[in-house]
Design an enzyme around this catalytic site. Structure first.
Site, PDB file in Angstrom:
ATOM      1  N   SER A  67       3.365  53.385 -80.040  1.00  0.00           N
ATOM      2  CA  SER A  67       2.847  54.022 -78.836  1.00  0.00           C
ATOM      3  C   SER A  67       3.927  54.240 -77.773  1.00  0.00           C
ATOM      4  O   SER A  67       4.872  54.975 -77.992  1.00  0.00           O
ATOM      5  CB  SER A  67       1.670  53.206 -78.291  1.00  0.00           C
ATOM      6  OG  SER A  67       1.035  53.860 -77.227  1.00  0.00           O
ATOM      7  N   ASP A 285       2.443  58.178 -78.539  1.00  0.00           N
ATOM      8  CA  ASP A 285       1.586  58.556 -79.676  1.00  0.00           C
ATOM      9  C   ASP A 285       0.359  59.337 -79.227  1.00  0.00           C
ATOM     10  O   ASP A 285      -0.575  59.553 -80.000  1.00  0.00           O
ATOM     11  CB  ASP A 285       1.170  57.327 -80.475  1.00  0.00           C
ATOM     12  CG  ASP A 285       0.261  56.382 -79.706  1.00  0.00           C
ATOM     13  OD1 ASP A 285       0.282  56.426 -78.456  1.00  0.00           O
ATOM     14  OD2 ASP A 285      -0.465  55.588 -80.340  1.00  0.00           O
ATOM     15  N   ASP A 287      -2.165  58.810 -77.048  1.00  0.00           N
ATOM     16  CA  ASP A 287      -3.508  58.271 -76.800  1.00  0.00           C
ATOM     17  C   ASP A 287      -3.720  57.926 -75.327  1.00  0.00           C
ATOM     18  O   ASP A 287      -4.769  57.418 -74.953  1.00  0.00           O
ATOM     19  CB  ASP A 287      -3.821  57.060 -77.699  1.00  0.00           C
ATOM     20  CG  ASP A 287      -2.940  55.849 -77.440  1.00  0.00           C
ATOM     21  OD1 ASP A 287      -2.009  55.940 -76.604  1.00  0.00           O
ATOM     22  OD2 ASP A 287      -3.164  54.808 -78.092  1.00  0.00           O
ATOM     23  N   ALA A 389      -6.609  52.463 -65.989  1.00  0.00           N
ATOM     24  CA  ALA A 389      -5.729  53.188 -65.068  1.00  0.00           C
ATOM     25  C   ALA A 389      -4.539  53.793 -65.802  1.00  0.00           C
ATOM     26  O   ALA A 389      -4.003  54.823 -65.400  1.00  0.00           O
ATOM     27  CB  ALA A 389      -5.255  52.251 -63.970  1.00  0.00           C
ATOM     28  N   ASN A 390      -4.141  53.176 -66.928  1.00  0.00           N
ATOM     29  CA  ASN A 390      -2.987  53.683 -67.680  1.00  0.00           C
ATOM     30  C   ASN A 390      -3.259  55.000 -68.402  1.00  0.00           C
ATOM     31  O   ASN A 390      -2.352  55.571 -69.016  1.00  0.00           O
ATOM     32  CB  ASN A 390      -2.483  52.622 -68.663  1.00  0.00           C
ATOM     33  CG  ASN A 390      -3.505  52.264 -69.737  1.00  0.00           C
ATOM     34  OD1 ASN A 390      -4.378  53.047 -70.093  1.00  0.00           O
ATOM     35  ND2 ASN A 390      -3.398  51.051 -70.257  1.00  0.00           N
ATOM     36  N   GLY A 522      -2.159  37.613 -72.796  1.00  0.00           N
ATOM     37  CA  GLY A 522      -2.504  37.461 -74.210  1.00  0.00           C
ATOM     38  C   GLY A 522      -1.289  37.263 -75.089  1.00  0.00           C
ATOM     39  O   GLY A 522      -1.420  36.911 -76.256  1.00  0.00           O
ATOM     40  N   THR A 523      -0.085  37.487 -74.549  1.00  0.00           N
ATOM     41  CA  THR A 523       1.120  37.473 -75.390  1.00  0.00           C
ATOM     42  C   THR A 523       2.233  36.569 -74.885  1.00  0.00           C
ATOM     43  O   THR A 523       3.083  36.155 -75.654  1.00  0.00           O
ATOM     44  CB  THR A 523       1.687  38.903 -75.516  1.00  0.00           C
ATOM     45  OG1 THR A 523       1.904  39.432 -74.196  1.00  0.00           O
ATOM     46  CG2 THR A 523       0.713  39.804 -76.268  1.00  0.00           C
ATOM     47  N   ARG A 528      -1.063  36.278 -65.124  1.00  0.00           N
ATOM     48  CA  ARG A 528      -0.909  37.549 -64.408  1.00  0.00           C
ATOM     49  C   ARG A 528      -1.741  37.518 -63.125  1.00  0.00           C
ATOM     50  O   ARG A 528      -2.893  37.070 -63.134  1.00  0.00           O
ATOM     51  CB  ARG A 528      -1.329  38.720 -65.285  1.00  0.00           C
ATOM     52  CG  ARG A 528      -0.511  38.805 -66.569  1.00  0.00           C
ATOM     53  CD  ARG A 528      -0.757  40.099 -67.336  1.00  0.00           C
ATOM     54  NE  ARG A 528      -0.052  40.089 -68.603  1.00  0.00           N
ATOM     55  CZ  ARG A 528       1.233  40.399 -68.766  1.00  0.00           C
ATOM     56  NH1 ARG A 528       1.954  40.744 -67.704  1.00  0.00           N
ATOM     57  NH2 ARG A 528       1.799  40.371 -69.951  1.00  0.00           N
TER      58      ARG A 528
END
Length: 558
Positions: A67, A285, A287, A389-390, A522-523, A528
């Site tokens: 992506s 990509d 999307d 929002a992205n 998550g990573t 955050r």
């Protein structure tokens, strides 16, 4: 599992040993990493895709893409029979497969899972997996690894669909499982025909903005730019100039929706002549989609029109069409049907957008961060609209509503052909075909935005003035253990450790229209922090003070 299947799996997996020390996790975007360490993982996802096809007795998709990541990265993800994301129930198995240390452990995992899921693995059943890849140089090698994984399962067939946008592959999987034709040409024709239908249905005398009918699209030097050039050849009613189409320049470097949305700056190959013109940006990509207008190239400033505003535009248009088609004029004999219309956001949606949607009379609900949660919630409505929002989002239509609209259109065609009610029914049916209901799709989303702007007679500036975003700030705080933070209410309230939420509330109360929440990454081992307030200084101060609270409560150093 018979001995022949065992030996095939052992032999093929021995050719793709996992790189030492690499541990990956299947998230919303599947597996992503530097392309050099992905061959083993992609091979194993090929196995997973074949098992998923056998289990569901449906066509499954496998996409090689990273992506909006840099060009040296790549990734792999699965499209389920609906065209949507891989079922969350299978994600732990995906993780276990990817991290199996050797062929014997891999074989044992597959054997156990096949028994648990009752998957027919003797070759009697067939499985079909559609494969696609974006334009990254590593794509061909990784696609070959995926084919090897698929072919290691008896009865599984890999069908290479070539270079595609991610949404094209998802659309093809959905179409195939609905017994429809699913080639790229069909995809382009469905989009162009639906767009043409919406343009033809624009009300007479609509104040179409002739001053600014040109659209300039930044293709992120990726597959989206290439495909938009092909689509543009069969489009009517739209003047598109495509830049960063991939012929020159580096994928996602200084270009693309992710860069424009996060940095809020002018992408490469845009200059002083573009000031004030309507512009859009796809991601690598295709999307994600955002719009913008160039304010000044001297300081690289833009007016960003993000996913929240795309959502607002779509919601206003659809609500208007629903209200029109349901004008029953006293004849209510089972002809009016009031569908449920829901707008789905995450806590990261700007508070001004949420206020605007609610004041417009729309039902707004929140989910945890992640497209899979948004999509799942949107599917609960007759019409569910979600966007981040992205710029990633879409519109879902229930089969019941589409059936009613078809019937209503036929009825109106015989009693009041050409009426505004019939046109509204036709518009909604056209939107359901134009928008990609499988997944967020920058190409179909772009055409729907353009059709609605022409329908409304709005410039990008009129659209952008629907509301004005509240200033916001995002930070991340390094912590020892991110799992110590437990949230609820769509990740907006901390329930553990005790005392944190009360402290956040006390800080937030100091600022007019203040809003702040924290959530574990998550990573990464970080928490955050997101904050909003009426001024940028206030948003910065609120975010910083809450970041300090996280440091005090959880330790680890900011």
């Amino acid at each position: 599992m018979n001995n022949n299947q065992r030996s095939i799996l052992l032999e093929s997996s021995s050719r793709f040993p996992p790189p030492p020390g690499v541990k990956l996790s299947y998230g919303t975007s599947g597996f992503r990493a530097d392309a050099s360490v992905l061959q083993s993982t992609v091979f194993r996802v090929g196995i997973l895709a074949a098992l998923r096809s056998l289990r569901t007795q449906s066509v499954i998709g496998l996409m090689i893409t990273a992506s909006h990541n840099k060009v040296s990265d790549n990734g792999v993800k699965i499209a389920d029979p609906s065209g949507g994301m891989l079922s969350q129930d299978w994600e732990p198995f995906a993780d276990a497969l990817a991290d199996a240390p050797d062929s014997q452990r891999l074989l044992q995992l597959v054997d156990d899972f096949v028994k648990k899921e009752n998957i027919p693995l003797e070759g009697a059943q067939s499985a079909e997996i559609l494969l696609g890849r974006d334009t990254r140089p590593s794509g061909e090698t990784l696609l070959e690894a995926a084919k090897q994984g698929i072919n290691s399962i008896a009865g599984a067939v890999a069908v290479d669909m070539g270079v595609l946008t991610t949404p094209q592959l998802h659309w093809m999987v959905r179409a195939r499982n609905k017994s429809m034709k699913a080639t790229e040409l069909e995809y382009f024709e469905q989009l162009s025909n639906s767009f043409r239908c919406l343009i033809d249905l624009i009300p007479q005398g609509s104040a179409v903005n002739k001053m600014n009918d040109k659209l300039i699209v930044d293709g992120a030097n990726g597959v989206g730019g290439e495909k938009l050039e092909l689509l543009n050849k069969i489009l009517n009613g739209l003047d598109i100039e495509i830049r960063n189409s991939g012929k020159q320049g580096v994928l996602n470097e200084g270009v693309g929706a992710d860069y424009v949305q996060k940095e809020k700056v002018v992408p490469c190959k845009f200059g002083p002549a573009d000031v004030g013109i309507r512009c859009a940006s796809l991601d690598g990509d295709a999307d994600r989609l955002v719009y913008f207008s160039v304010l000044s190239t001297a300081n690289n400033k833009i007016d960003l029109v993000d996913g929240d505003k795309i959502l607002s535009l779509f919601a206003l248009f659809i609500e208007e069409q629903l209200n029109t088609v349901n004008k029953c004029d006293g004849d209510t004999e089972n002809k009016c049907y009031w569908p449920t219309l829901g707008v789905v956001q995450t806590a990261y949606a700007n508070g001004a957008s949420t206020d605007y949607l609610k004041h417009s009379g729309l039902e707004v609900v929140f989910t945890k961060t992640g497209v899979k949660y948004l999509h799942e919630k949107a599917a609960e409505y007759d019409i569910g609209i979600y966007f981040e929002a992205n710029g990633h989002g879409t519109i879902l239509f229930s089969e019941g509503l589409l059936h009613w609209l078809d019937g209503r259109n036929s009825e109106l065609a015989s009693t009041s052909k050409g009426s505004e009610q019939q046109k509204a029914a036709l518009r909604l049916l056209a939107v359901s075909k134009l928008i990609n209901q499988a997944v967020g799709d920058a190409l179909s989303g772009l055409l729907l935005v353009e059709a609605i702007l022409q329908h409304m007679g709005w410039s990008i500036h009129r659209w952008n003035d629907l509301y004005h975003d509240l200033p916001s700030r995002q930070l991340k705080v390094k912590v020892v253990d991110r799992t110590a933070i437990v949230t609820e209410n769509a990740e907006t309230v901390v329930v553990s450790p005790p005392g944190i939420q009360e402290a956040i509330d006390a800080e937030t109360a100091k600022y007019p229209r203040g809003r702040c929440f924290v959530r574990p990454s998550g990573t990464e081992d970080v928490v955050r922090v997101y904050a909003e307030a009426t001024t940028q200084e206030a948003a910065d101060n609120l975010a910083n003070s809450v970041a300090q609270l996280m440091d005090q409560f959880l330790g680890g150093g900011t």
